[in-house]
Design a protein around this motif. Structure first.
Motif, mmCIF file in Angstrom:
data_model
loop_
_atom_site.group_PDB
_atom_site.id
_atom_site.type_symbol
_atom_site.label_atom_id
_atom_site.label_comp_id
_atom_site.label_asym_id
_atom_site.label_seq_id
_atom_site.Cartn_x
_atom_site.Cartn_y
_atom_site.Cartn_z
ATOM 1 N N ALA A 29 0.842 -1.195 0.000
ATOM 2 C CA ALA A 29 0.000 0.000 0.000
ATOM 3 C C ALA A 29 0.874 1.240 0.000
ATOM 4 O O ALA A 29 1.782 1.380 0.822
ATOM 5 C CB ALA A 29 -0.916 0.003 1.225
ATOM 6 N N GLY A 30 0.630 2.129 -0.944
ATOM 7 C CA GLY A 30 1.351 3.394 -0.957
ATOM 8 C C GLY A 30 2.716 3.352 -1.621
ATOM 9 O O GLY A 30 3.390 4.384 -1.705
ATOM 10 N N ARG A 31 3.155 2.213 -2.074
ATOM 11 C CA ARG A 31 4.419 2.135 -2.805
ATOM 12 C C ARG A 31 4.331 1.023 -3.840
ATOM 13 O O ARG A 31 3.352 0.294 -3.890
ATOM 14 C CB ARG A 31 5.602 1.912 -1.856
ATOM 15 C CG ARG A 31 5.481 0.727 -0.933
ATOM 16 C CD ARG A 31 6.548 0.775 0.163
ATOM 17 N NE ARG A 31 6.418 -0.353 1.078
ATOM 18 C CZ ARG A 31 7.065 -1.495 0.957
ATOM 19 N NH1 ARG A 31 7.903 -1.659 -0.071
ATOM 20 N NH2 ARG A 31 6.910 -2.467 1.821
ATOM 21 N N ALA A 32 5.357 0.946 -4.663
ATOM 22 C CA ALA A 32 5.300 0.046 -5.813
ATOM 23 C C ALA A 32 5.204 -1.417 -5.382
ATOM 24 O O ALA A 32 5.839 -1.845 -4.416
ATOM 25 C CB ALA A 32 6.539 0.250 -6.681
ATOM 26 N N ASN A 33 4.395 -2.163 -6.109
ATOM 27 C CA ASN A 33 4.331 -3.603 -5.903
ATOM 28 C C ASN A 33 5.556 -4.265 -6.524
ATOM 29 O O ASN A 33 6.205 -3.704 -7.413
ATOM 30 C CB ASN A 33 3.056 -4.186 -6.535
ATOM 31 C CG ASN A 33 1.806 -3.679 -5.852
ATOM 32 O OD1 ASN A 33 1.836 -3.249 -4.704
ATOM 33 N ND2 ASN A 33 0.690 -3.716 -6.564
ATOM 34 N N ARG A 34 5.849 -5.465 -6.041
ATOM 35 C CA ARG A 34 6.989 -6.214 -6.562
ATOM 36 C C ARG A 34 6.508 -7.529 -7.156
ATOM 37 O O ARG A 34 5.572 -8.146 -6.628
ATOM 38 C CB ARG A 34 8.006 -6.489 -5.449
ATOM 39 C CG ARG A 34 8.634 -5.217 -4.860
ATOM 40 C CD ARG A 34 9.624 -5.566 -3.763
ATOM 41 N NE ARG A 34 10.208 -4.366 -3.167
ATOM 42 C CZ ARG A 34 11.081 -4.379 -2.155
ATOM 43 N NH1 ARG A 34 11.463 -5.547 -1.637
ATOM 44 N NH2 ARG A 34 11.559 -3.253 -1.682
ATOM 45 N N VAL A 35 7.172 -7.945 -8.216
ATOM 46 C CA VAL A 35 6.753 -9.159 -8.926
ATOM 47 C C VAL A 35 7.961 -10.037 -9.193
ATOM 48 O O VAL A 35 9.047 -9.551 -9.534
ATOM 49 C CB VAL A 35 6.070 -8.798 -10.269
ATOM 50 C CG1 VAL A 35 5.772 -10.051 -11.076
ATOM 51 C CG2 VAL A 35 4.777 -8.033 -10.014
ATOM 52 N N ARG A 36 7.752 -11.334 -9.008
ATOM 53 C CA ARG A 36 8.758 -12.327 -9.384
ATOM 54 C C ARG A 36 8.110 -13.323 -10.345
ATOM 55 O O ARG A 36 6.956 -13.699 -10.184
ATOM 56 C CB ARG A 36 9.292 -13.081 -8.159
ATOM 57 C CG ARG A 36 10.128 -12.221 -7.213
ATOM 58 C CD ARG A 36 10.585 -13.035 -6.004
ATOM 59 N NE ARG A 36 11.381 -12.246 -5.092
ATOM 60 C CZ ARG A 36 12.702 -12.092 -5.171
ATOM 61 N NH1 ARG A 36 13.373 -12.727 -6.139
ATOM 62 N NH2 ARG A 36 13.354 -11.342 -4.308
#
Length: 372
Positions: free
Chosen positions: A89-96
């Protein structure tokens, strides 16, 4: 294509969940508030990077947790892909992807494709034009992931242009030469990206129209469903991008005075409308409740057929749908979706799942998922 395993950590009501799945039909059964919709929402999020229930990511994170994790094992033909999404919430999501870091979340769009129908989809028929524009753009992105970038570019230029127009309103005097010159630069950017988006939408609607008409007729034998794309500027539309860019630019020039007075952009794909028609009348405002449900279903089923024609069966998700349908529509819908490679259903009671869709059943109780 199907989801073989779903793993959740601090997503919605789930501290943890491990759900193995198979091709065919899987029904998640549980009373309201037990967490069954959260499961299919997580799968839809992996596919689209958005929720069908909320506009922001914050509600997806379990109360008190710093982040949520959704992992999905996706099988496409004989290949497996492991997708992990960290929702912040409030910042970039991360993906793998297969344990490797992906630079941008949108880079994995298309790895999992879903078509999700839920009660919220009544807004496609009864809601504002923005609901129907979003339907088109999300389908464009599912088919051609690069349109995520096109949509992002258009939204960015539109936001900058609107900020400039608001500045003109706030000055309360004739706009300066510098402001008008800057506005012309934004005009050029807006119409170039807007023409690409508009051309893609027009092509999509032309392909969707016959599929929607066919699906609606199968659900509601009265038939008569049709689609019409209505541009924010009157005139004959071409599918040539250069001609569309000129068409949009002329439209902006025609409304320049109104835009400077109102402080907002009045021409472009962000103000277009997808008209849904039943016979000679618009579905919005004229369709009955049953007709509206059938039209919304027809839109999703048409999207499913279009994605399927691209080469892969998308995962078909029916979230609390059958309880709202009469027996005839329920039976016809079940017969239409039964051949899909994977169908995920949520229902409050087992009786809500048509017998034509027999398959695996999972009981969902207080955030616990157990296969029967």
């Amino acid at each position: 294509m199907h989801v073989a395993h779903l793993s959740l950590a601090d997503f919605r009501s789930y501290a943890t969940a491990e759900v193995p799945m198979e091709p065919g039909v899987s029904a998640f059964v549980g009373l309201n508030g037990q967490g069954k919709t959260n499961l299919v929402e997580a799968i839809g999020y992996v596919a689209t990077h958005g929720s069908h229930r909320v506009a922001t990511d914050a509600p997806l994170i379990r109360q008190g947790a710093a982040r949520a994790i959704v992992r999905a094992k996706v099988v496409r033909d004989v290949r497996e892909a492991f997708i992990e999404m960290e929702i912040n919430a409030g910042r970039a999501n991360r993906v793998r992807l297969n344990r490797g870091v992906v630079p941008r979340p949108r880079d994995i769009l298309g790895m999992l494709r879903t078509v999700l129908f839920a009660p919220e989809d009544l807004a496609l028929v009864k809601g504002d034009p923005s609901e129907r524009r979003r339907f088109l753009d999300e389908l464009l992105t599912l088919r051609t992931p690069r349109f995520a970038g096109v949509r992002s570019d258009y939204d960015r230029v539109l936001k900058q242009r609107n900020a400039l127009l608001k500045t003109a309103v706030q000055q309360r005097r004739a706009p300066s030469t510098e402001l008008l010159t800057t506005l012309e630069v934004f005009d050029s950017h807006l119409v170039q990206v807007g023409a690409e988006l508009l051309a893609a939408r027009l092509d999509l609607v032309s392909q969707l129209g016959p599929l929607v008409a066919k699906a609606y007729e199968e659900l509601a034998p009265t038939g008569g469903a049709a689609l019409e794309y209505k541009c924010s500027r009157e005139g004959e539309l071409s599918t040539d991008r250069a001609q569309l860019a000129e068409f949009l630019l002329t439209g902006l020039q025609e409304v320049r005075r109104q835009e400077l007075a109102r402080g907002t952009s009045l021409v472009g794909p962000h103000r277009d409308e997808l008209l849904l028609k039943l016979g000679d009348f618009p579905a919005r405002g004229y369709a009955s409740h049953g007709e509206s449900w059938s039209f919304a279903l027809a839109l999703r089923l048409a999207a499913y057929e279009l994605l399927r024609a691209d080469g892969d069966d998308p995962v078909l998700i029916l979230d609390d749908v059958f309880a709202e349908l009469d027996s005839g529509r329920r039976r016809r819908l079940a017969e239409m979706v039964a051949p899909a490679e994977q169908v995920l259903i949520t229902a409050a009671v087992p009786e809500d799942v048509p017998r034509e869709l027999s398959g695996a059943t999972y009981n969902v109780t207080s955030g616990e998922v157990a296969r029967v």
